[in-house]
Write an enzyme that holds these catalytic residues in place. Structure first.
Site, PDB file in Angstrom:
ATOM      1  N   ASN A   9       0.790  -0.822   0.030  1.00 52.60           N
ATOM      2  CA  ASN A   9       0.287   0.109   0.021  1.00 52.60           C
ATOM      3  C   ASN A   9       1.176   1.736   0.089  1.00 52.60           C
ATOM      4  O   ASN A   9       1.515   1.098   1.160  1.00 52.60           O
ATOM      5  CB  ASN A   9      -0.670  -0.668   1.232  1.00 52.60           C
ATOM      6  CG  ASN A   9      -1.940   1.517   1.502  1.00 52.60           C
ATOM      7  OD1 ASN A   9      -1.866   2.001   0.748  1.00 52.60           O
ATOM      8  ND2 ASN A   9      -2.029   1.160   2.261  1.00 52.60           N
ATOM      9  N   LYS A  11       0.653   4.279  -0.385  1.00 53.12           N
ATOM     10  CA  LYS A  11      -0.361   5.430   0.127  1.00 53.12           C
ATOM     11  C   LYS A  11       0.121   6.924  -0.741  1.00 53.12           C
ATOM     12  O   LYS A  11       0.070   6.343  -2.408  1.00 53.12           O
ATOM     13  CB  LYS A  11       0.387   5.517   1.409  1.00 53.12           C
ATOM     14  CG  LYS A  11       0.249   4.438   2.353  1.00 53.12           C
ATOM     15  CD  LYS A  11      -0.172   4.950   3.574  1.00 53.12           C
ATOM     16  CE  LYS A  11       0.081   3.613   4.084  1.00 53.12           C
ATOM     17  NZ  LYS A  11      -0.084   3.523   6.089  1.00 53.12           N
ATOM     18  N   HIS A  95      -9.501   1.306   4.679  1.00 55.52           N
ATOM     19  CA  HIS A  95      -8.524   1.122   5.205  1.00 55.52           C
ATOM     20  C   HIS A  95      -8.421   2.247   6.547  1.00 55.52           C
ATOM     21  O   HIS A  95      -9.407   3.644   6.141  1.00 55.52           O
ATOM     22  CB  HIS A  95      -7.574   2.363   4.192  1.00 55.52           C
ATOM     23  CG  HIS A  95      -6.067   1.976   5.252  1.00 55.52           C
ATOM     24  ND1 HIS A  95      -5.555   3.244   6.168  1.00 55.52           N
ATOM     25  CD2 HIS A  95      -5.242   1.183   4.806  1.00 55.52           C
ATOM     26  CE1 HIS A  95      -4.049   3.125   6.224  1.00 55.52           C
ATOM     27  NE2 HIS A  95      -3.783   1.900   5.685  1.00 55.52           N
ATOM     28  N   GLU A  97      -7.016   5.003   7.808  1.00 57.71           N
ATOM     29  CA  GLU A  97      -6.669   5.793   7.415  1.00 57.71           C
ATOM     30  C   GLU A  97      -8.393   6.885   6.801  1.00 57.71           C
ATOM     31  O   GLU A  97      -8.228   7.943   7.310  1.00 57.71           O
ATOM     32  CB  GLU A  97      -5.332   6.577   6.625  1.00 57.71           C
ATOM     33  CG  GLU A  97      -4.519   6.040   7.335  1.00 57.71           C
ATOM     34  CD  GLU A  97      -2.910   5.570   6.496  1.00 57.71           C
ATOM     35  OE1 GLU A  97      -2.842   6.301   5.732  1.00 57.71           O
ATOM     36  OE2 GLU A  97      -2.047   5.477   6.951  1.00 57.71           O
ATOM     37  N   GLU A 167      -5.668  -4.669  10.601  1.00 54.75           N
ATOM     38  CA  GLU A 167      -4.349  -3.786  10.030  1.00 54.75           C
ATOM     39  C   GLU A 167      -4.792  -2.510  11.969  1.00 54.75           C
ATOM     40  O   GLU A 167      -5.957  -2.577  11.934  1.00 54.75           O
ATOM     41  CB  GLU A 167      -4.913  -2.537   9.256  1.00 54.75           C
ATOM     42  CG  GLU A 167      -3.955  -3.336   8.085  1.00 54.75           C
ATOM     43  CD  GLU A 167      -3.490  -2.466   7.445  1.00 54.75           C
ATOM     44  OE1 GLU A 167      -2.292  -2.616   7.014  1.00 54.75           O
ATOM     45  OE2 GLU A 167      -4.175  -1.691   7.198  1.00 54.75           O
ATOM     46  N   GLY A 173       2.447   2.253  10.632  1.00 56.94           N
ATOM     47  CA  GLY A 173       3.212   3.449  10.166  1.00 56.94           C
ATOM     48  C   GLY A 173       4.309   4.089  11.943  1.00 56.94           C
ATOM     49  O   GLY A 173       4.565   4.851  11.571  1.00 56.94           O
ATOM     50  N   SER A 212       3.784  -1.930  10.258  1.00 49.80           N
ATOM     51  CA  SER A 212       4.832  -1.965  10.401  1.00 49.80           C
ATOM     52  C   SER A 212       5.735  -3.535  10.153  1.00 49.80           C
ATOM     53  O   SER A 212       6.369  -3.749  11.024  1.00 49.80           O
ATOM     54  CB  SER A 212       5.121  -1.741  11.730  1.00 49.80           C
ATOM     55  OG  SER A 212       4.745  -0.534  12.146  1.00 49.80           O
TER      56      SER A 212
END
Ligand code: PGA
Length: 251
Positions: A9, A11, A95, A97, A167, A173, A212
């Site tokens: 991904n 991003k 996702h 985010e 996730e 991250g 991560s």
């Protein structure tokens, strides 16, 4: 046996020049990697580039988001059919985010999942709890709510042509990976929950872990019985790291 899927991904990262170097290095490195599936979810403007560089390779590509609508007055949005035009196989939905910053609530996520599947794309449904939710002991309830939003709308059969990515938001991250045991516990919960409705679908469902993942921790995570590969953010931008993760997913 389920074949593991490692999906990058990216991003909002990349440029034509950087992508070319990265995709060429990943394609070259994938030559010797067998018994797993590999994909990259690139920013939408680069789908055409991914298509021309990856066509005919063992690497699939996809997008990071789509509209829940088929077409119409939705300025700035991208439909499932448009993604298909550029050869996408996968699309991320829900996702964290997007859930946190762009109003993708459970209903919207379920609608996007439906739009993707209806067009023939394979949705990668992202679920996971925040740190606060984990600390309050509601991880399973959160993941269950996120899954139920999709199966409640579309039925459990919808998961026979989809991927789930667990996730934990606190691991994305942050360099703070869930331990293999922590991740396995949630993966087993997800599979067990689906098995109540259909053992066959549960057994066949690919459940990726994301948060991560790096070359150094992938093998240990992927050795867990219910972890079927990974959704990779930061480490997907480094060809050698990404390849190390792909190698860890080989049978
Ligand atoms: P990360 O991101 O690997 O950088 O933690 C994972 C993701 O957001 O999909």
């Amino acid at each position: 046996m389920r074949e593991k899927l490692v999906a990058g991904n990216w991003k909002m990262h990349g440029s034509l020049a950087q992508n070319k170097a990265l995709l060429e290095a990943v394609s070259a490195g994938m030559a010797g990697v067998k018994g797993m599936k590999c994909a990259v979810c690139v920013p939408a403007p680069y789908l055409s580039q991914a298509q021309s560089l990856l066509q005919g390779s063992a690497i699939a590509w996809g997008a990071q988001n789509l509209s829940q609508h088929e077409k119409g007055a939705f300025t700035g949005e991208i439909s499932a059919a448009m993604l298909l035009d550029f050869g996408c196989k996968y699309v991320l939905v829900g996702h964290s985010e997007r859930r946190a910053m762009y109003g993708d609530d459970d209903v919207t996520v379920a609608m996007k999942f439906e739009a993707a599947q209806k067009a023939g794309l394979t949705p990668i449904l992202c679920v996971g709890e925040t740190l606060e939710e984990r600390e309050s002991g509601i991880t399973e309830a959160v993941v269950e709510r996120q899954l139920d939003a999709v199966t409640g709308r579309l039925g459990v059969a919808a998961l026979s042509k989809a991927i789930v990515a667990y996730e934990p938001v606190w691991a994305i991250g942050t360099g703070k990976t869930a331990s293999p045991e922590q991740a396995q516990a949630v993966h087993a919960f997800i599979r067990g929950k689906i098995a109540v409705q259909s053992k066959e679908i549960a057994d066949g469902l690919v459940i990726q872990y994301g948060g991560s993942v790096k070359g150094a921790n992938a093998a240990e995570l992927f050795s867990m019985p219910d972890i079927d590969g990974g959704l990779i953010g930061g480490a997907a931008l480094d060809a050698q790291e990404f390849l190390a993760i792909c190698r860890a997913a080989q049978r």
